[in-house]
Design an enzyme around this catalytic site. Sequence first.
Site, PDB file in Angstrom:
ATOM      1  N   HIS A 174       0.821  -1.223   0.000  1.00 57.03           N
ATOM      2  CA  HIS A 174       0.000   0.000   0.000  1.00 57.03           C
ATOM      3  C   HIS A 174       0.850   1.267   0.000  1.00 57.03           C
ATOM      4  O   HIS A 174       0.295   2.372  -0.106  1.00 57.03           O
ATOM      5  CB  HIS A 174      -1.024  -0.011   1.136  1.00 57.03           C
ATOM      6  CG  HIS A 174      -0.509   0.390   2.485  1.00 57.03           C
ATOM      7  ND1 HIS A 174      -0.101  -0.517   3.434  1.00 57.03           N
ATOM      8  CD2 HIS A 174      -0.345   1.609   3.058  1.00 57.03           C
ATOM      9  CE1 HIS A 174       0.288   0.122   4.527  1.00 57.03           C
ATOM     10  NE2 HIS A 174       0.148   1.421   4.324  1.00 57.03           N
ATOM     11  N   ASP A 218       0.105  -7.504   1.683  1.00 61.02           N
ATOM     12  CA  ASP A 218       0.598  -6.121   1.731  1.00 61.02           C
ATOM     13  C   ASP A 218       2.129  -6.084   1.811  1.00 61.02           C
ATOM     14  O   ASP A 218       2.713  -5.719   2.823  1.00 61.02           O
ATOM     15  CB  ASP A 218      -0.036  -5.393   2.935  1.00 61.02           C
ATOM     16  CG  ASP A 218       0.117  -3.887   2.843  1.00 61.02           C
ATOM     17  OD1 ASP A 218       0.602  -3.394   1.801  1.00 61.02           O
ATOM     18  OD2 ASP A 218      -0.248  -3.202   3.825  1.00 61.02           O
ATOM     19  N   GLN A 249       0.644   5.876  11.618  1.00 55.92           N
ATOM     20  CA  GLN A 249       0.772   6.416  10.271  1.00 55.92           C
ATOM     21  C   GLN A 249       2.218   6.815   9.968  1.00 55.92           C
ATOM     22  O   GLN A 249       2.833   7.556  10.729  1.00 55.92           O
ATOM     23  CB  GLN A 249      -0.128   7.638  10.098  1.00 55.92           C
ATOM     24  CG  GLN A 249      -1.537   7.260   9.700  1.00 55.92           C
ATOM     25  CD  GLN A 249      -2.135   6.232  10.610  1.00 55.92           C
ATOM     26  OE1 GLN A 249      -2.185   6.432  11.801  1.00 55.92           O
ATOM     27  NE2 GLN A 249      -2.567   5.117  10.055  1.00 55.92           N
ATOM     28  N   GLY A 250       2.731   6.326   8.850  1.00 49.88           N
ATOM     29  CA  GLY A 250       4.107   6.630   8.451  1.00 49.88           C
ATOM     30  C   GLY A 250       5.084   5.527   8.815  1.00 49.88           C
ATOM     31  O   GLY A 250       6.228   5.532   8.365  1.00 49.88           O
ATOM     32  N   ASP A 251       4.636   4.617   9.631  1.00 50.02           N
ATOM     33  CA  ASP A 251       5.467   3.449   9.959  1.00 50.02           C
ATOM     34  C   ASP A 251       5.234   2.332   8.954  1.00 50.02           C
ATOM     35  O   ASP A 251       5.990   1.352   8.909  1.00 50.02           O
ATOM     36  CB  ASP A 251       5.131   2.936  11.355  1.00 50.02           C
ATOM     37  CG  ASP A 251       5.591   3.889  12.430  1.00 50.02           C
ATOM     38  OD1 ASP A 251       6.631   4.525  12.233  1.00 50.02           O
ATOM     39  OD2 ASP A 251       4.907   4.014  13.462  1.00 50.02           O
ATOM     40  N   SER A 252       4.183   2.460   8.175  1.00 52.73           N
ATOM     41  CA  SER A 252       3.836   1.428   7.204  1.00 52.73           C
ATOM     42  C   SER A 252       5.026   1.021   6.367  1.00 52.73           C
ATOM     43  O   SER A 252       5.846   1.863   5.986  1.00 52.73           O
ATOM     44  CB  SER A 252       2.754   1.929   6.259  1.00 52.73           C
ATOM     45  OG  SER A 252       1.509   1.700   6.828  1.00 52.73           O
TER      46      SER A 252
HETATM   47  N1  ARG Z   1      -1.192   2.174   7.282  1.00 47.11           N
HETATM   48  C1  ARG Z   1      -0.285   2.895   8.116  1.00 47.11           C
HETATM   49  C2  ARG Z   1       0.812   3.534   7.303  1.00 47.11           C
HETATM   50  O1  ARG Z   1       0.650   3.631   6.116  1.00 47.11           O
HETATM   51  C3  ARG Z   1       0.234   2.072   9.246  1.00 47.11           C
HETATM   52  C4  ARG Z   1      -0.772   2.007  10.292  1.00 47.11           C
HETATM   53  C5  ARG Z   1      -0.403   1.110  11.380  1.00 47.11           C
HETATM   54  N2  ARG Z   1      -1.409   1.267  12.368  1.00 47.11           N
HETATM   55  C6  ARG Z   1      -1.395   0.641  13.550  1.00 47.11           C
HETATM   56  N3  ARG Z   1      -2.298   0.931  14.417  1.00 47.11           N
HETATM   57  N4  ARG Z   1      -0.452  -0.225  13.834  1.00 47.11           N
HETATM   58  O2  ARG Z   1       1.751   4.061   7.823  1.00 47.11           O
END
Ligand code: ARG
Length: 265
Positions: free
Chosen positions: A78, A123, A209-212
Amino acid sequence: MRNHLKHLKRTTALGAVALAAFSLTPGTATALPRDPEPGPTVVGGTPAAQGEFPFMVRLSMGCGGALYTNDIVLTAAHCVDGSGPNTSITATAGVVDLQDSSATKVKSTEVLQAPGYNGTGKDWALIKLAQPIDQPTLKIAETDAYNNGDFTVAGWGAAKEGGGQQRYLLKATVPYVDDATCKSAYSELVPGEELCAGKMDTGGVDTCQGDSGGPMFRKDDNDQWIQVGIVSWGEGCARPGKPGVYTEVSTFAKDIKAGADQLGG
Ligand code: ARG
């Protein structure tokens, strides 16, 4: 349900790892969460030391990644737009401080998004780099033997839900959450392709967010770091009862290896 999941993923797509821990009221020594709902107030995680996780990479679209080989980064599907030639991504490595002038910055040449990726499960993606990065790589789990225990997560993502990206790499420890428990939290979970981690009872520690795209890893039987997960999604960050969801790396180990071969090693 699908849309719900997609929405969640999209809202988290620029996230960072929110290595959230309970926020403490500044100036007090009592560790009480400031807001019981919806989740973590403040920071979590602690700063990683320079060189502690040398395989960590920050990607310019706002995701994390790990060096699978010296010139291939493993990240989340993603985080990328699709497969094919791609020179638009910059990988920053070798530093905990993204503004460190000694950082290694290398451009991408090609992206391979997981075959069949459609927003649910699968993913993972590989990014081929224009030059090798002279840092240790992170090996991936090839069986489910390490899908248990405590895991380390790291990233430059948000340190709290809705928070900003971080300049310095943060790390945290999150416990494994079994599939049945995680499925009860998320009906859309794909248990064969995803694994969960977090503190079900208290919340307070999580990626965000941003750790993905960044790795979730632990020590193997030889005391070497091994990657078991890729930061994927979650409802909010560090909320009690809402663990982080990670791509189950062992499920895709053969595909990742084949993809890397396809990218020329
Ligand atoms: N989708 C998020 C990203 O793009 C990562 C989210 C992780 N969320 C969580 N609650 N662990 O960075």
